[in-house]
Motif scaffolding. Structure first.
Motif, PDB file in Angstrom:
ATOM      1  N   ARG A 188     -10.357  25.633  -1.011  1.00 27.43           N
ATOM      2  CA  ARG A 188      -9.185  24.979  -1.578  1.00 27.43           C
ATOM      3  C   ARG A 188      -9.438  24.634  -3.050  1.00 27.43           C
ATOM      4  O   ARG A 188     -10.540  24.226  -3.427  1.00 27.43           O
ATOM      5  CB  ARG A 188      -8.823  23.718  -0.794  1.00 27.43           C
ATOM      6  N   THR A 190      -7.546  22.961  -6.806  1.00 24.52           N
ATOM      7  CA  THR A 190      -6.479  22.305  -7.564  1.00 24.52           C
ATOM      8  C   THR A 190      -6.827  22.496  -9.032  1.00 24.52           C
ATOM      9  O   THR A 190      -7.813  21.937  -9.516  1.00 24.52           O
ATOM     10  CB  THR A 190      -6.367  20.808  -7.240  1.00 24.52           C
ATOM     11  N   GLU A 242       0.204  22.784 -12.636  1.00 21.92           N
ATOM     12  CA  GLU A 242      -0.895  22.466 -11.729  1.00 21.92           C
ATOM     13  C   GLU A 242      -0.703  23.289 -10.471  1.00 21.92           C
ATOM     14  O   GLU A 242       0.398  23.295  -9.893  1.00 21.92           O
ATOM     15  CB  GLU A 242      -0.923  20.979 -11.393  1.00 21.92           C
ATOM     16  N   GLU A 244      -2.011  24.098  -6.631  1.00 21.57           N
ATOM     17  CA  GLU A 244      -2.787  23.762  -5.447  1.00 21.57           C
ATOM     18  C   GLU A 244      -2.706  24.937  -4.494  1.00 21.57           C
ATOM     19  O   GLU A 244      -1.626  25.504  -4.290  1.00 21.57           O
ATOM     20  CB  GLU A 244      -2.245  22.505  -4.766  1.00 21.57           C
ATOM     21  N   PRO A 259      -1.003  30.065  -3.570  1.00 21.15           N
ATOM     22  CA  PRO A 259      -0.639  28.668  -3.839  1.00 21.15           C
ATOM     23  C   PRO A 259       0.138  28.028  -2.685  1.00 21.15           C
ATOM     24  O   PRO A 259       0.952  28.678  -2.027  1.00 21.15           O
ATOM     25  CB  PRO A 259       0.239  28.783  -5.083  1.00 21.15           C
TER      26      PRO A 259
END
Length: 274
Positions: A188, A190, A242, A244, A259
């Motif tokens: 994962r 960010t 941004e 994630e 994403p």
């Protein structure tokens, strides 16, 4: 009069420019904006050199104007002995030559004047213009599609490495050099960066960032592929976002980011990675 102006010019191109750049450096450090130009890890060195330059510039005013041009050609006496006649003749000839009016500026003088003018313009611009980061357009122009040369250490190639603090530059190095891409699947992430198009796939955007090793002169662009078929309808090229999501592989086995969320954000105060 011409010798006086020449001495002033020499003093300005030496101590004057050094003092201006030292003041600019210290001002940027005091306001927390020095990172717009150099790696924060190098700030202590830049500040230290700026202090030394400023002290040296101030101390230079203790030297009488024009003294830097006195090379001691005519010493008159040496330890109580009269200077030989040939030496005095050479000294007189040199003084006479300096006193003669110059009918034409030599090429060296023209080059020195041009260089001095350009250096002065740069120094004054640095003093009066507000500090600014490199533009996204410049990053896109520099982008060759390869990972930054010095992004991350060799350990980023190891699947056992902690990737929680990785930025765009670190991941760009992994994406381009990993020999076992599947080892990173499911990680994962960010990440924050600016939007650039993928020249080979309009279903993918590239998340970009400028990576600095020492200063903005060596800034290198890094970018990551983010799968987002409708990105062109929702995002602007050059805008900051941004992302994630998770690291995965595409049909060809290359690493990409899938994403789970993409959000527009304001440009960060420090737009670089180091």
């Amino acid at each position: 009069m011409s010798n006086s102006w020449g001495s002033v010019g020499t003093r300005w191109l030496g101590a004057g420019l050094a003092a201006v750049l030292a003041v600019v450096t210290l001002g940027l450090a005091a306001t927390g904006r020095l990172a717009l130009y150099i790696n924060p890890d190098q700030a202590w060195f830049a500040v230290g050199m700026a202090v030394l330059a400023l002290v040296g510039a101030v101390a230079s005013f203790l030297l009488p104007l024009g003294a830097e041009a006195d090379h001691g050609h005519d010493h008159g006496h040496d330890h109580g002995h009269e200077t030989p006649e040939p030496a005095r003749s050479v000294a007189r000839a040199e003084r006479a030559k300096r006193a003669e009016p110059h009918r034409a500026l030599p090429l060296g003088a023209i080059a020195a004047a041009t260089g001095g003018t350009l250096a002065s313009a740069v120094a004054v611009a640095a003093l009066v213009l507000p500090p600014a980061s490199l533009s996204v357009d410049l990053a896109m122009a520099r982008d060759t599609g390869t990972a930054p040369l010095f992004a991350g250490a060799d350990e980023v190639l190891l699947a056992s490495t902690d990737t929680s603090d990785f930025g765009v530059g670190d991941w760009a190095s992994v994406f381009s050099t990993a020999t076992s891409p599947d080892a990173y699947e499911g990680t994962r992430v960010t990440l924050t960066g600016f939007v650039t198009p993928d020249e080979t796939d309009d279903q993918t955007l590239r998340l970009g960032r400028l990576v600095i090793t020492h200063c903005v002169i060596d800034a290198q662009p890094a970018s990551l592929p983010v799968v987002s078929p409708d990105w062109q309808d929702a995002l602007d090229v050059g805008g900051w976002i941004e992302v994630e999501g998770v690291v995965t592989t595409d049909a060809s086995g290359a690493l990409v980011i899938e994403p789970s969320g993409i959000s527009p954000v304001a440009p960060p105060d420090d737009p670089y990675e180091y």
